[in-house]
Design a protein around this motif. Sequence first.
Motif, PDB file in Angstrom:
ATOM      1  N   MET A   1       5.231  16.313   3.635  1.00 53.19           N
ATOM      2  CA  MET A   1       4.355  17.439   3.924  1.00 53.19           C
ATOM      3  C   MET A   1       4.925  18.751   3.407  1.00 53.19           C
ATOM      4  N   MET A   2       6.225  18.782   3.228  1.00 49.55           N
ATOM      5  CA  MET A   2       6.828  20.015   2.718  1.00 49.55           C
ATOM      6  C   MET A   2       6.515  20.228   1.250  1.00 49.55           C
ATOM      7  N   PHE A   3       6.338  19.111   0.518  1.00 48.45           N
ATOM      8  CA  PHE A   3       6.080  19.251  -0.911  1.00 48.45           C
ATOM      9  C   PHE A   3       4.590  19.368  -1.150  1.00 48.45           C
ATOM     10  N   TYR A   4       4.226  20.232  -2.046  1.00 49.16           N
ATOM     11  CA  TYR A   4       2.817  20.370  -2.416  1.00 49.16           C
ATOM     12  C   TYR A   4       2.579  19.476  -3.624  1.00 49.16           C
ATOM     13  N   ILE A   5       2.098  18.265  -3.348  1.00 51.19           N
ATOM     14  CA  ILE A   5       1.940  17.274  -4.414  1.00 51.19           C
ATOM     15  C   ILE A   5       0.475  17.194  -4.786  1.00 51.19           C
ATOM     16  N   GLN A   6       0.203  17.343  -6.038  1.00 51.55           N
ATOM     17  CA  GLN A   6      -1.164  17.199  -6.518  1.00 51.55           C
ATOM     18  C   GLN A   6      -1.483  15.713  -6.585  1.00 51.55           C
ATOM     19  N   ILE A   7      -2.502  15.298  -5.877  1.00 54.27           N
ATOM     20  CA  ILE A   7      -2.816  13.876  -5.806  1.00 54.27           C
ATOM     21  C   ILE A   7      -3.239  13.342  -7.156  1.00 54.27           C
ATOM     22  N   ALA A   8      -3.920  14.140  -7.950  1.00 52.74           N
ATOM     23  CA  ALA A   8      -4.411  13.649  -9.238  1.00 52.74           C
ATOM     24  C   ALA A   8      -3.267  13.349 -10.179  1.00 52.74           C
ATOM     25  N   GLU A   9      -2.130  14.080 -10.023  1.00 52.43           N
ATOM     26  CA  GLU A   9      -1.029  13.878 -10.957  1.00 52.43           C
ATOM     27  C   GLU A   9      -0.373  12.522 -10.750  1.00 52.43           C
ATOM     28  N   ILE A  10      -0.401  12.016  -9.526  1.00 50.22           N
ATOM     29  CA  ILE A  10       0.356  10.807  -9.227  1.00 50.22           C
ATOM     30  C   ILE A  10      -0.233   9.604  -9.933  1.00 50.22           C
TER      31      ILE A  10
ATOM     32  N   ILE B   1      10.032   4.357  13.611  1.00 47.62           N
ATOM     33  CA  ILE B   1       8.780   5.104  13.582  1.00 47.62           C
ATOM     34  C   ILE B   1       8.999   6.519  14.107  1.00 47.62           C
ATOM     35  N   GLY B   2       9.617   6.625  15.266  1.00 46.99           N
ATOM     36  CA  GLY B   2       9.732   7.929  15.908  1.00 46.99           C
ATOM     37  C   GLY B   2      10.660   8.895  15.210  1.00 46.99           C
ATOM     38  N   ALA B   3      11.674   8.389  14.553  1.00 48.20           N
ATOM     39  CA  ALA B   3      12.632   9.291  13.912  1.00 48.20           C
ATOM     40  C   ALA B   3      12.551   9.232  12.390  1.00 48.20           C
ATOM     41  N   ILE B   4      12.669   8.038  11.839  1.00 44.99           N
ATOM     42  CA  ILE B   4      12.775   7.934  10.376  1.00 44.99           C
ATOM     43  C   ILE B   4      11.439   8.206   9.708  1.00 44.99           C
ATOM     44  N   ALA B   5      10.367   7.585  10.175  1.00 47.47           N
ATOM     45  CA  ALA B   5       9.059   7.818   9.559  1.00 47.47           C
ATOM     46  C   ALA B   5       8.628   9.268   9.733  1.00 47.47           C
ATOM     47  N   VAL B   6       8.952   9.865  10.865  1.00 48.30           N
ATOM     48  CA  VAL B   6       8.611  11.270  11.078  1.00 48.30           C
ATOM     49  C   VAL B   6       9.386  12.157  10.109  1.00 48.30           C
ATOM     50  N   SER B   7      10.653  11.832   9.859  1.00 52.84           N
ATOM     51  CA  SER B   7      11.430  12.606   8.880  1.00 52.84           C
ATOM     52  C   SER B   7      10.809  12.484   7.489  1.00 52.84           C
ATOM     53  N   PHE B   8      10.401  11.255   7.133  1.00 54.66           N
ATOM     54  CA  PHE B   8       9.745  11.075   5.833  1.00 54.66           C
ATOM     55  C   PHE B   8       8.459  11.885   5.761  1.00 54.66           C
TER      56      PHE B   8
ATOM     57  N   MET C   1       0.815  -1.214   0.000  1.00 49.99           N
ATOM     58  CA  MET C   1       0.000   0.000   0.000  1.00 49.99           C
ATOM     59  C   MET C   1       0.846   1.260   0.000  1.00 49.99           C
ATOM     60  N   VAL C   2       2.106   1.157   0.394  1.00 48.06           N
ATOM     61  CA  VAL C   2       2.995   2.328   0.326  1.00 48.06           C
ATOM     62  C   VAL C   2       3.064   2.838  -1.101  1.00 48.06           C
ATOM     63  N   ALA C   3       3.148   1.897  -2.044  1.00 48.18           N
ATOM     64  CA  ALA C   3       3.237   2.293  -3.449  1.00 48.18           C
ATOM     65  C   ALA C   3       1.870   2.587  -4.041  1.00 48.18           C
ATOM     66  N   ARG C   4       0.831   1.942  -3.508  1.00 45.84           N
ATOM     67  CA  ARG C   4      -0.476   2.070  -4.129  1.00 45.84           C
ATOM     68  C   ARG C   4      -1.331   3.193  -3.553  1.00 45.84           C
ATOM     69  N   ALA C   5      -0.958   3.749  -2.408  1.00 46.59           N
ATOM     70  CA  ALA C   5      -1.789   4.779  -1.786  1.00 46.59           C
ATOM     71  C   ALA C   5      -1.811   6.031  -2.653  1.00 46.59           C
ATOM     72  N   LYS C   6      -2.998   6.629  -2.771  1.00 43.27           N
ATOM     73  CA  LYS C   6      -3.141   7.828  -3.602  1.00 43.27           C
ATOM     74  C   LYS C   6      -2.567   9.040  -2.897  1.00 43.27           C
ATOM     75  N   ASN C   7      -2.854   9.143  -1.622  1.00 47.15           N
ATOM     76  CA  ASN C   7      -2.370  10.280  -0.860  1.00 47.15           C
ATOM     77  C   ASN C   7      -0.930  10.012  -0.416  1.00 47.15           C
ATOM     78  N   PRO C   8       0.011  10.924  -0.684  1.00 41.34           N
ATOM     79  CA  PRO C   8       1.401  10.670  -0.277  1.00 41.34           C
ATOM     80  C   PRO C   8       1.582  10.590   1.232  1.00 41.34           C
ATOM     81  N   VAL C   9       0.711  11.263   1.989  1.00 40.52           N
ATOM     82  CA  VAL C   9       0.821  11.172   3.445  1.00 40.52           C
ATOM     83  C   VAL C   9       0.464   9.750   3.893  1.00 40.52           C
ATOM     84  N   HIS C  10      -0.533   9.152   3.229  1.00 41.95           N
ATOM     85  CA  HIS C  10      -0.858   7.751   3.533  1.00 41.95           C
ATOM     86  C   HIS C  10       0.308   6.841   3.187  1.00 41.95           C
ATOM     87  N   SER C  11       1.035   7.198   2.124  1.00 39.21           N
ATOM     88  CA  SER C  11       2.200   6.397   1.733  1.00 39.21           C
ATOM     89  C   SER C  11       3.275   6.406   2.806  1.00 39.21           C
TER      90      SER C  11
END
Lengths: 170, 109
Positions: free
Chosen positions: A70-79, A58-65, A16-26
Motif C-alpha cells: 500500500m505504500m507503493f503507488y503501483i500502476q496496475i496497467a504496467e504490471i 496472517i496477523g503479522a506477516i501478511a499485514v506487513s506485506f 493467484m498471488v502471481a496472477r492477480a492484477k491488483n497488488p493488494v489482491h496479491s
Amino acid sequence: MILSVLSSPALVSGLMVARAKNPVHSVLFPILVFRDTSSLLLLLGLDFSAMIFPVVHIGAIAVSFLFVVMMFYIQIAEIHEEVLRYLPVSGIIGLIFWWEMFFILDNETIPLLPTQRNTTSLRYTVYAVKVRSWTNLETLGNLLYTYYSVWFLVPSTIFKALSWGVSLLK
Amino acid sequence: EFLIISSAIPILAFIIFEVLASIRNGLEKLSSYELSIEPMSGACLQFRISYYMFALVFVVFDVETVFLYPWAMSFNVLGVPIFIKAFIFVSILIVGSVYAWKKRGLEWS
C-alpha cells in the motif's frame, strides 16, 4: 475429501498471488493460503502450529506485506504489460521445485503419484504413547529449549536486527 | 480421486464467481468517489511510514510471544538453565526495542 477441499484452494490461491492484477489482491491471496494450511495442520493434529499460523503469518506477516504494497503507488496497467516475459525463468524454477518434491518425498510415505492401495501393509502402533501423550506444545517446549536451544536464540538476534532496522527507517 | 476433487473445487469456485459476481466495470465505476463531485485525483494515497514501523515491532513481539508459549507449558520440567536461556532470549529482544526507542524510531511525529 477434506484434504482435497483444503489443499486445492491453497494451491490455487498461491497461483493467484502471481496472477492477480491488483497488488493488494496479491497480498490477500496468501491469507487464503495460510488459512488453508492452518486447517491442514489441524487435520494433522498439530494444534499449536495451526493456531500460530493465523496469529503470526496472517496477523503479522501478511499485514506487513500489505503495508509495503500500500505504500507503493503501483500502476496496475504496467504490471501486466509483459507478464509472459517472466514465464521461461519462472517456469524453470517451478519445474525444479516440482522435481525436488518428487525427489525428496518418499512415494511410500507420502504418495504423490497414484498407487495401488496396499491393504495388507503392517502398521506398528506405539502403545506407550497412548498411555500418556504430550501435547504438541509440551513436546515443542521440551525439545526447542534443550536440544535446539541455539536455534531458539538465533531468532532473537535476527529480531534485534529488525528493531535496529526500524530505527534506521525512521 | 484426489486430483479430480482438487481440480473441481477451484474450477467450481471460479465459475460461481463469474456467474454470481461478474464484474462489469465502466469508467464511472472505476473512478474514485469524492462526495458526488468530479474526482480530482486517484484514490491511492501514500500513508505514513509510522504505521509500517509499528507493524514491524508488532511482528517482533508477536513471534517472541509464540516462542515463549511452549516454554510456559514446559516450565515445570525444564528447570533453571532453560529459564536462564529464556531470559537471555527476552533480554536480547529488549535491547533491540530499547535501541529503537532511544533512537526515536517509535515516535509518531
